[in-house]
Design an enzyme around this catalytic site. Structure first.
Site, short mmCIF file in Angstrom:
data_model
loop_
_atom_site.label_atom_id
_atom_site.label_comp_id
_atom_site.label_asym_id
_atom_site.label_seq_id
_atom_site.Cartn_x
_atom_site.Cartn_y
_atom_site.Cartn_z
N HIS A 1 0.77 -1.26 -0.08
CA HIS A 1 0.06 0.09 -0.06
C HIS A 1 0.91 1.43 -0.08
CE1 HIS A 1 0.31 -0.21 4.51
NE2 HIS A 1 0.38 0.95 4.42
N ASP B 1 -0.05 -7.64 1.59
CA ASP B 1 0.41 -6.31 1.53
C ASP B 1 1.91 -5.95 1.41
OD1 ASP B 1 -0.01 -3.55 1.46
OD2 ASP B 1 -0.53 -3.38 3.62
N GLY C 1 3.69 6.89 8.16
CA GLY C 1 5.25 6.89 7.49
C GLY C 1 6.00 5.86 8.03
N ASN C 2 5.51 5.37 9.01
CA ASN C 2 6.39 4.03 9.48
C ASN C 2 6.04 2.80 8.63
OD1 ASN C 2 6.21 5.34 12.72
ND2 ASN C 2 8.10 4.03 12.04
N SER C 3 5.03 2.95 7.97
CA SER C 3 4.58 1.60 7.00
C SER C 3 5.46 1.18 6.22
CB SER C 3 3.34 2.03 6.28
OG SER C 3 2.74 0.82 5.91
N GLY D 1 -10.89 -25.01 -4.33
CA GLY D 1 -12.07 -24.62 -4.58
C GLY D 1 -13.37 -24.93 -4.11
#
Length: 549
Positions: free
Chosen positions: A172, A207, A282-284, A341
């Site tokens: 992200h 992510d 901002g740490n992400s 499935g």
């Protein structure tokens, strides 16, 4: 005459005495004032004060200091730019905004799919916010539109894992970015955004992303630790660029492990380490480190009601990161996961377990037509209990086991049917392909599926309205029995008990008519329901509509 003289002398004496009295009072007052000033001056004297000196006693560096010095050079600041684009749909939703119905990262829209559960509501998503710099009012929105024709900038963190310039961060942080720049701790502190970077691969399910910068010399790197060996209460240290403040170090402990913050399909591969180390926008993408200076997690999300630190942060465990990274740097640059499935519903009540006679396992809710499980003879109602002889505890256990298998490999699936144990050999399919086939089937139902078009296309179940209700509302129609949360029917405000009398002006006097009309609908069609509330028939016909997605 004498009398007059005496009176004058008396007045003169009186004046003299008054003057002398006034002078005496002035002298006395002045003396007191002077004494007060001299007292005050004495009170403010500081000649007896000792000047301060800076102590020069050395302080032995603790482990946090050592780790910051050792790992800090390998932690980078990531800047991204998203150029203005012509919006095709002004109703697009912010992909990073709070969303009570998060989009399934694997593309399975609210259902199960490749060994998936069906509870994709994300009831806590209002509090779990993906975060990185650039979502404030000064940086523009994140809704995928032109943002007023201005370049949208965002900030994040990352860390170098290969001296050749390979960097791990969050998907992200760089998602939808047109330009990505990386700034090293050794780069000049200037307005320059940094070195250009390119995307090697991304994995939305976890992510995570891998990017690369070019370097003439070997770059400093970090070591990846074993996140499985960490314990609740262990000290940890986070390094990143919160609010663009590069090389910010915070510390805390591991508060919990194996946290899932997005229930359902969206969180199937996101089982986080929880920490109270201060993490902010901002740490992400930055590292969470153990006391050996090894990365045990990638800071990914925070729990907050204020868009800032509240003592609850989440990091993707390093063991998961290593597996994903190795797939993303492979020639395919993608993470390949297995699937058989099926769909199932997690968190069944104890009553279901007792009636169906199992303590551990997964109750199959539906089987994809033509999918791996279907070909092996698995049916709805079967209870999967083992894989290759190993007992399955729950849905997460099943998903993790199946996803870790390579497509084309085979497993022996043990299950219960009608109370009797049996097994079957199932060939693992590619999760992405299984989901793609499922989406295609849902978009183009077979004639058999058309008989339940309301459920497959709209997410609701209907039945014929009884005669007494028809007489009450003066219209034949179908009664809404149930609505699947997050479905088109739900988003259109349909609810159980309402009677649908027409769809797109076509009568739906019974279930067959309703299914015939709905089966012809396709993605992108405008759909309008004419409904009557039998509880308030005098309110007349209400019109509910939307565009089928």
């Amino acid at each position: 005459m004498r009398s007059l003289f005496e009176r004058l002398r008396t007045r003169r004496l009186t004046s003299t005495f008054v003057l002398l009295g006034t002078l005496s009072i002035a002298v006395v007052g002045g003396s007191f004032a002077a004494h007060g000033v001299r007292g005050q001056e004495k009170q403010n004297e500081s000649t007896d004060a000792t000047p301060l000196k800076v102590a020069n006693s050395p302080v032995a560096p603790n482990e946090f200091v050592k780790i910051a010095k050792e790992v800090g050079p390998a932690v980078v600041n990531i800047n991204t730019q998203t150029l203005p684009k012509q919006s095709m749909n002004r109703n697009n939703r912010n992909p990073h905004a709070r969303n009570p119905h998060p989009q399934n990262p694997d593309g399975d829209n609210g259902g199960g799919g490749g060994d998936d559960d069906q509870d994709g509501q994300g009831n806590f998503q209002d509090f779990f916010n993906r975060f990185f710099g650039g979502q404030g009012p000064d940086q523009g929105g994140g809704d995928g539109e032109d943002g007023g024709g201005q370049v949208r900038e965002s900030l994040g963190s990352g860390f170098i894992v290969d001296a050749k310039g390979y960097i791990i961060t969050n998907n992200h942080v760089i998602d939808k970015a047109d330009k990505i720049y990386v700034k090293l701790s050794t780069d000049p502190d200037s307005q320059d955004l940094g070195r250009p970077a390119r995307v090697i691969g991304v994995d939305k399910a976890t992510d995570l992303a891998v990017i690369k910068i070019e370097a003439n010399t070997a770059l400093p790197t970090v070591k990846l630790g074993n996140s499985d060996s960490t314990q609740v209460g262990d000290w940890v240290e986070a390094i990143g660029s919160p609010f663009a403040l590069a090389q910010t170090v915070t510390a805390g402990i591991i508060s919990a492990k194996n946290r899932t913050i997005e229930p359902g399909a969206s969180g199937q591969f996101q089982h986080f380490i929880q920490t109270d180390a201060a993490i902010n926008p901002g740490n992400s993408g930055g590292p969470l480190l153990n006391m050996n200076g090894e990365v045990i997690g990638v800071n990914t999300a925070i729990y907050t009601q204020s868009a800032g630190y509240q003592g609850i942060g989440f990091a993707m465990p390093a063991n998961t990161v290593v597996e994903v990274y190795n797939d993303l740097i492979s020639p395919s640059h993608k993470v390949v996961r297995g699937s058989i499935g099926i769909q199932f519903r997690p968190g069944l009540s104890g009553a279901v377990n007792r009636v169906y006679g199992f303590k551990n396992g997964v109750l199959v809710n539906s089987v994809q037509s033509g999918g791996p499980a279907d070909k092996a003879g698995i049916k709805p109602g079967d209870i999967i209990t083992t894989i290759d002889g190993r007992q399955i505890k729950d849905g997460d256990d099943l998903v993790n086991e199946i996803a870790s298998r390579r497509p084309g490999s085979s497993i022996r699936l043990g299950f219960m049917r009608d109370g009797k144990p049996t097994d079957a050999t199932v060939t693992i399919g590619d999760r992405d392909k299984v989901f793609s086939d499922m989406a295609l089937q849902q978009a183009n139902p077979t004639p058999e599926e058309g008989s339940n078009a309301g459920e497959s296309k709209l997410g609701m179940v209907v039945r014929d309205a009884p005669q007494d209700m028809v007489a009450k509302i003066h219209h034949p129609g179908v009664v809404v029995q149930s609505v699947r949360a997050g479905s088109f029917a739900d988003l259109t405000s349909l609810e159980p008990g309402l009677v649908i009398i027409r769809v797109n002006r076509q009568p739906t006097g019974n279930r067959d008519q309703f299914n015939a009309v709905v089966s012809k609908l396709k993605t992108g069609d405008d759909v309008v329901f004419e409904v009557v509330d039998p509880r308030r028939p005098n309110d007349g016909i209400n019109y509910l509509g939307g565009t089928l997605q």
